[in-house]
Structure formats: structure tokens, C-alpha cells
Motif scaffolding. Structure first.
Motif, PDB file in Angstrom:
ATOM      1  N   GLU A 292     -18.174  -1.335   6.159  1.00 16.30           N
ATOM      2  CA  GLU A 292     -16.734  -0.562   6.724  1.00 16.30           C
ATOM      3  C   GLU A 292     -15.095  -1.291   6.086  1.00 16.30           C
ATOM      4  O   GLU A 292     -14.895  -1.074   7.113  1.00 16.30           O
ATOM      5  N   CYS A 293     -15.328  -2.080   5.424  1.00 21.68           N
ATOM      6  CA  CYS A 293     -13.536  -2.572   5.179  1.00 21.68           C
ATOM      7  C   CYS A 293     -12.578  -0.860   4.655  1.00 21.68           C
ATOM      8  O   CYS A 293     -13.733  -0.652   3.464  1.00 21.68           O
ATOM      9  N   PRO A 294     -11.517  -1.696   4.590  1.00 19.43           N
ATOM     10  CA  PRO A 294     -10.933   0.286   4.301  1.00 19.43           C
ATOM     11  C   PRO A 294     -11.049  -0.417   2.728  1.00 19.43           C
ATOM     12  O   PRO A 294     -10.886   1.180   1.935  1.00 19.43           O
ATOM     13  N   TYR A 295     -10.639  -1.695   2.287  1.00 20.43           N
ATOM     14  CA  TYR A 295     -10.818  -1.401   0.580  1.00 20.43           C
ATOM     15  C   TYR A 295     -12.122  -0.949  -0.309  1.00 20.43           C
ATOM     16  O   TYR A 295     -11.936  -0.907  -1.035  1.00 20.43           O
ATOM     17  N   ASN A 296     -13.172  -1.194   0.616  1.00 19.55           N
ATOM     18  CA  ASN A 296     -14.386  -0.104  -0.042  1.00 19.55           C
ATOM     19  C   ASN A 296     -14.493   1.041   0.160  1.00 19.55           C
ATOM     20  O   ASN A 296     -15.699   1.707   0.232  1.00 19.55           O
ATOM     21  N   GLN A 297     -13.423   1.879   0.557  1.00 23.08           N
ATOM     22  CA  GLN A 297     -13.867   3.777   0.476  1.00 23.08           C
ATOM     23  C   GLN A 297     -12.666   3.758  -0.548  1.00 23.08           C
ATOM     24  O   GLN A 297     -11.931   3.838  -0.912  1.00 23.08           O
ATOM     25  N   TRP A 298     -13.975   5.076  -0.958  1.00 19.02           N
ATOM     26  CA  TRP A 298     -12.974   6.206  -2.277  1.00 19.02           C
ATOM     27  C   TRP A 298     -11.350   6.504  -1.561  1.00 19.02           C
ATOM     28  O   TRP A 298     -10.688   7.018  -0.504  1.00 19.02           O
ATOM     29  N   GLY A 299     -10.657   6.846  -2.435  1.00 16.53           N
ATOM     30  CA  GLY A 299      -9.427   6.869  -2.404  1.00 16.53           C
ATOM     31  C   GLY A 299      -8.345   5.502  -1.928  1.00 16.53           C
ATOM     32  O   GLY A 299      -7.449   5.529  -1.956  1.00 16.53           O
ATOM     33  N   SER A 300      -9.031   3.990  -1.661  1.00 17.12           N
ATOM     34  CA  SER A 300      -8.195   2.926  -0.864  1.00 17.12           C
ATOM     35  C   SER A 300      -7.141   2.234  -2.128  1.00 17.12           C
ATOM     36  O   SER A 300      -6.822   0.618  -1.938  1.00 17.12           O
ATOM     37  N   VAL A 301      -6.973   2.441  -3.494  1.00 16.99           N
ATOM     38  CA  VAL A 301      -6.711   2.088  -4.383  1.00 16.99           C
ATOM     39  C   VAL A 301      -5.042   2.114  -4.156  1.00 16.99           C
ATOM     40  O   VAL A 301      -4.384   1.071  -4.157  1.00 16.99           O
ATOM     41  N   ALA A 302      -5.160   2.836  -3.051  1.00 20.23           N
ATOM     42  CA  ALA A 302      -3.312   3.124  -3.164  1.00 20.23           C
ATOM     43  C   ALA A 302      -2.532   2.074  -1.884  1.00 20.23           C
ATOM     44  O   ALA A 302      -1.805   1.453  -1.827  1.00 20.23           O
ATOM     45  N   LEU A 303      -3.911   1.543  -1.124  1.00 24.07           N
ATOM     46  CA  LEU A 303      -3.692   0.250  -0.347  1.00 24.07           C
ATOM     47  C   LEU A 303      -3.460  -0.883  -1.587  1.00 24.07           C
ATOM     48  O   LEU A 303      -2.357  -2.409  -0.627  1.00 24.07           O
ATOM     49  N   VAL A 304      -3.189  -1.026  -2.114  1.00 24.02           N
ATOM     50  CA  VAL A 304      -3.095  -2.190  -3.289  1.00 24.02           C
ATOM     51  C   VAL A 304      -2.128  -1.924  -4.350  1.00 24.02           C
ATOM     52  O   VAL A 304      -1.990  -2.118  -4.790  1.00 24.02           O
ATOM     53  N   GLY A 305      -1.248  -0.590  -4.078  1.00 25.16           N
ATOM     54  CA  GLY A 305      -1.028  -0.526  -4.948  1.00 25.16           C
ATOM     55  C   GLY A 305      -0.320   0.507  -5.798  1.00 25.16           C
ATOM     56  O   GLY A 305       0.348   0.568  -6.876  1.00 25.16           O
ATOM     57  N   LYS A 306      -1.725   1.053  -6.014  1.00 28.46           N
ATOM     58  CA  LYS A 306      -1.855   2.133  -7.822  1.00 28.46           C
ATOM     59  C   LYS A 306      -2.800   2.951  -6.960  1.00 28.46           C
ATOM     60  O   LYS A 306      -2.311   3.611  -5.673  1.00 28.46           O
ATOM     61  N   THR A 307      -3.331   3.716  -8.070  1.00 29.87           N
ATOM     62  CA  THR A 307      -3.226   5.318  -8.041  1.00 29.87           C
ATOM     63  C   THR A 307      -4.322   5.770  -8.615  1.00 29.87           C
ATOM     64  O   THR A 307      -4.680   4.652  -9.607  1.00 29.87           O
ATOM     65  N   GLY A 308      -4.901   6.490  -7.764  1.00 26.88           N
ATOM     66  CA  GLY A 308      -6.172   7.587  -8.418  1.00 26.88           C
ATOM     67  C   GLY A 308      -7.271   7.264  -7.075  1.00 26.88           C
ATOM     68  O   GLY A 308      -6.299   7.679  -5.922  1.00 26.88           O
ATOM     69  N   LYS A 309      -8.322   8.008  -7.555  1.00 27.13           N
ATOM     70  CA  LYS A 309      -9.214   8.120  -6.561  1.00 27.13           C
ATOM     71  C   LYS A 309     -10.335   7.307  -5.903  1.00 27.13           C
ATOM     72  O   LYS A 309     -11.463   7.210  -5.881  1.00 27.13           O
TER      73      LYS A 309
END
Length: 249
Positions: A115-132
């Protein structure tokens, strides 16, 4: 020594193993940059293919809040922002502002990875990265023994190899073969897409073990049970990103 008999060697090795109070099993790595090689961490030997018996496996997750090669901010831990030794429950780094906590972590919290937000597709934006992709890197620790080695090895599979492992395990399951009952042949496929190049581990069933060999494997599974079980918390040692996890499935 050439004068040492096989029986004496076996007895001495058994006694030596029984005297160990702590066992840290060596790593077996997939070399980076699509080299197509496996490297044994204790000997630095490399090979393109080898045979082994898989004892067990479990998931693991690692999430970094900085780019590969970037040094940790002064005063902060060099470890990952959050990690999970079993792929189920994550432990955030103290001081990291975890999205699931809505504030800084104390380092003792337990977070459900599914259920973690960082374990969802597209969540790389949460750590300042780009991509899906995901901010969290899903991996799998596979423990196996190879001919001539007493200790098992830990092979950490990146996301690019997870599907191949699951398909192999499912095929054996459907045919009625437990993973520890057969020899597995491991090699790699090299995938290139544009400027990207990465390796995918491959798994192929070899011969089925006879009763005596399978019995010895079961004994080894019991002997090293604590070493091949999920870790409560991953450390920064050897868990840094290698860049290949950015490759698509």
C-alpha cells in the motif's frame, strides 16, 4: 594436502562448520552494463552460465531518495530511504520524510509495502526522478548452492529478472517439482533498447536430484535456515542501485 583422504577432509570441514557462531553467506551478482556475466563475491570468479540448486527465495524492496552515485547529504545516513527485507513490510530511514507517514520517520515505523505510495507505478516523481516507474525497487533474493561450495550464495534479482524467475518457478510447480529437488541452469539474456542495455537472468531445469542428494540439500536448508531467511532490515552494504533497475520489464 595430497595425503588428506576424502573422509578426513569431510570430517574436518564438518567440524569447522559446526564451530561457526555467525555465518554471512556470500553474494552472487549479475554484473552491470549488460556484461552477461555472473560474479561470485567470495572468489571474484565470473561465468556466463552455471548450475545450482535453489534452496529458497523471498522478496525484498529498496527505495533511494537520491540518484545513483550521489553522495548522501551531510549528517544523514548513507542507507536507503526505505527498505524491506521480505518485500512485505518496509522500514524507513530515520529523518526521511516518508509520504505514508506525512512527516519525518523515526526509523522504527513499519509500512505495508503493498500500500506504500512509493511502490506504485509513476511514483518516481515523489523522489524527484522522471519516468513511469516505481520509486521503490522490487527485487528478489534467491539462495542457491553450487557444486564444490559448502555455503549457499545469495543472488539478488533486479526487476528485469523477476518475471523469468516467477515463470520458471510456476512451471516447476505445475509439473510437481519443488525448486530444491532439481538442478537449475542459470544464464543471462542481454536486452538492448535504444541506448539502454541490461541483463535478464534465465532459468532452465536440469536433472532431478536423486534421493541421497536431495537429502543432503534438505540438511543444508535446515543448517543455514537463519542465513537464507528474510532479513528484518537491509543495510546500505551492497544494496546500492546499479542503474539496471531503471530498465523496463
Amino acid at each position: 594436502p595430497t595425503l588428506m583422504s576424502d573422509d578426513v577432509r569431510k570430517q574436518l570441514l564438518q567440524e569447522q562448520g559446526e564451530q561457526l557462531s555467525f555465518v554471512e553467506i556470500p553474494r552472487l551478482s549479475i554484473m552491470a552494463a549488460g556484461a552477461g556475466l555472473f560474479e561470485f563475491g567470495d572468489t571474484n570468479e565470473t561465468t556466463r552460465t552455471f548450475e545450482g540448486v535453489i534452496l529458497s527465495s523471498h522478496g525484498r524492496n529498496t527505495m533511494w531518495d537520491r540518484s545513483y552515485g550521489e553522495a548522501a547529504p551531510e549528517g544523514s545516513s548513507s542507507g536507503p530511504a526505505c527498505s524491506s527485507g521480505d518485500g512485505q513490510v518496509g522500514r524507513p530511514r530515520a529523518g526521511f520524510e516518508h509520504a505514508a507517514l506525512h512527516g519525518e520517520a523515526e526509523g522504527t515505523e513499519s509500512i505495508a509495502c503493498g500500500e506504500c505510495p512509493y511502490n506504485q507505478w509513476g511514483s518516481v516523481a515523489l523522489v524527484g526522478k522522471t519516468g513511469k516507474g516505481k520509486a521503490c525497487t522490487n527485487q528478489r533474493s534467491v539462495y542457491l548452492v553450487v557444486p564444490g561450495s559448502e555455503l549457499p550464495y545469495e543472488l539478488i534479482l533486479s526487476p528485469t529478472s523477476l518475471r523469468a524467475f516467477d515463470q520458471y518457478s510456476a512451471t516447476l510447480l505445475n509439473q510437481g517439482f519443488p525448486l530444491p529437488s532439481v538442478v537449475t541452469v542459470l544464464s543471462q539474456n542481454i536486452v538492448e533498447r535504444g541506448t539502454m542495455k541490461w541483463a535478464q537472468a534465465t532459468f532452465k531445469m536440469g536433472e532431478q536430484l536423486d534421493d541421497d542428494t536431495f537429502g543432503a540439500i534438505r540438511d543444508k536448508m535446515q543448517k543455514y535456515a537463519s542465513a537464507i531467511s528474510p532479513r528484518a532490515l537491509l543495510t546500505s552494504d551492497g544494496d546500492e542501485e546499479d542503474g539496471e533497475d531503471e530498465a523496463p520489464f
